[in-house]
Design a protein around this motif. Sequence first.
Motif, PDB file in Angstrom:
ATOM      1  N   GLY A 156       0.797  -1.225   0.000  1.00  0.00           N
ATOM      2  CA  GLY A 156       0.000   0.000   0.000  1.00  0.00           C
ATOM      3  C   GLY A 156       0.823   1.265   0.000  1.00  0.00           C
ATOM      4  O   GLY A 156       0.327   2.326  -0.372  1.00  0.00           O
TER       5      GLY A 156
ATOM      6  N   GLY B  55      -0.092   4.594  -6.070  1.00  0.00           N
ATOM      7  CA  GLY B  55      -1.346   4.134  -5.502  1.00  0.00           C
ATOM      8  C   GLY B  55      -2.604   4.926  -5.840  1.00  0.00           C
ATOM      9  O   GLY B  55      -3.679   4.347  -5.981  1.00  0.00           O
TER      10      GLY B  55
ATOM     11  N   TRP C 225      -6.394   3.389  -6.455  1.00  0.00           N
ATOM     12  CA  TRP C 225      -7.426   3.607  -5.438  1.00  0.00           C
ATOM     13  C   TRP C 225      -8.640   4.327  -6.019  1.00  0.00           C
ATOM     14  O   TRP C 225      -9.781   4.032  -5.654  1.00  0.00           O
ATOM     15  CB  TRP C 225      -6.830   4.397  -4.280  1.00  0.00           C
TER      16      TRP C 225
ATOM     17  N   THR D 238      -5.893  -6.054   5.644  1.00  0.00           N
ATOM     18  CA  THR D 238      -6.570  -5.118   4.742  1.00  0.00           C
ATOM     19  C   THR D 238      -6.562  -3.687   5.287  1.00  0.00           C
ATOM     20  O   THR D 238      -6.461  -2.728   4.514  1.00  0.00           O
ATOM     21  CB  THR D 238      -8.011  -5.573   4.481  1.00  0.00           C
TER      22      THR D 238
ATOM     23  N   PHE E   9      -3.095  -2.099   4.662  1.00  0.00           N
ATOM     24  CA  PHE E   9      -2.988  -1.680   3.265  1.00  0.00           C
ATOM     25  C   PHE E   9      -3.773  -0.395   3.013  1.00  0.00           C
ATOM     26  O   PHE E   9      -3.266   0.561   2.424  1.00  0.00           O
ATOM     27  CB  PHE E   9      -3.501  -2.795   2.359  1.00  0.00           C
ATOM     28  N   ALA E  10      -5.029  -0.378   3.464  1.00  0.00           N
ATOM     29  CA  ALA E  10      -5.894   0.775   3.206  1.00  0.00           C
ATOM     30  C   ALA E  10      -5.370   2.035   3.894  1.00  0.00           C
ATOM     31  O   ALA E  10      -5.510   3.147   3.361  1.00  0.00           O
ATOM     32  CB  ALA E  10      -7.315   0.477   3.666  1.00  0.00           C
TER      33      ALA E  10
ATOM     34  N   MET F 275      -2.454   3.356   1.732  1.00  0.00           N
ATOM     35  CA  MET F 275      -2.971   3.869   0.465  1.00  0.00           C
ATOM     36  C   MET F 275      -3.747   5.161   0.672  1.00  0.00           C
ATOM     37  O   MET F 275      -3.615   6.119  -0.103  1.00  0.00           O
ATOM     38  CB  MET F 275      -3.864   2.809  -0.180  1.00  0.00           C
TER      39      MET F 275
END
Length: 215
Positions: A105, A110, A114, A164, A167-168, A171
């Motif tokens: 991420g 990115g 996204w 998750t 990562f989010a 990002m």
Amino acid sequence: MADPGLRERKKQATRLLISNVATGLFIERGFEEVTVAEIAEAAGVSKMTVFNYFPRKEDLFLDRHADRLAELTSIVRSRPPGVSPCTALRRHQHALLASGHPLSGAIAGGPGFWWVLTSSPALMARWYEQEREIADAFAALLMEETGDEFRARMVANLLTTAITTVFAHAMGRIVAGDDAEVVRREQVAVIDQAFDLVERGVGEFPGEAERHEER
């Protein structure tokens, strides 16, 4: 006869070409605005060829899932004795970050990814479906080890959420305009914070006493 290794490399190259062409078009115009026929034409292949490699249009964009799922399940299955799934996955997340892997991420490219993902209901639905597939795979492995279906499912969901969310978080910061290198450095602490929270809840489950003898 043709070299089987050569055939496989050609297949992989074709798959990568189609995915790269599709991703470029999606970033340029948006997922919903690009048809599979347009992707096929731009890649120089037939529409049938596209579907042979990617049965679902969403997987043209979210094309790393199969490899990611295989890698994550391997991390849990092949971890050494005495190492919890949480510890093994924490180490894996740090390795992704250190190598500059897109799934960390924390990469400069990115925002385009996204934007395409979050602007498409179909892609978001597939994204959440892929998360469930990861959690299901973790749960199946932990169930094999312990025979405790309820705890296996709970721990699997928590581990998937940690992955998750890490990562989010990275990002989201880069999309908001934070410098990618700063995000990468600070993401080390984010990973540890996420997995510390999981460990406080699940401990070392499954412990060696709970793991089956085949390991």
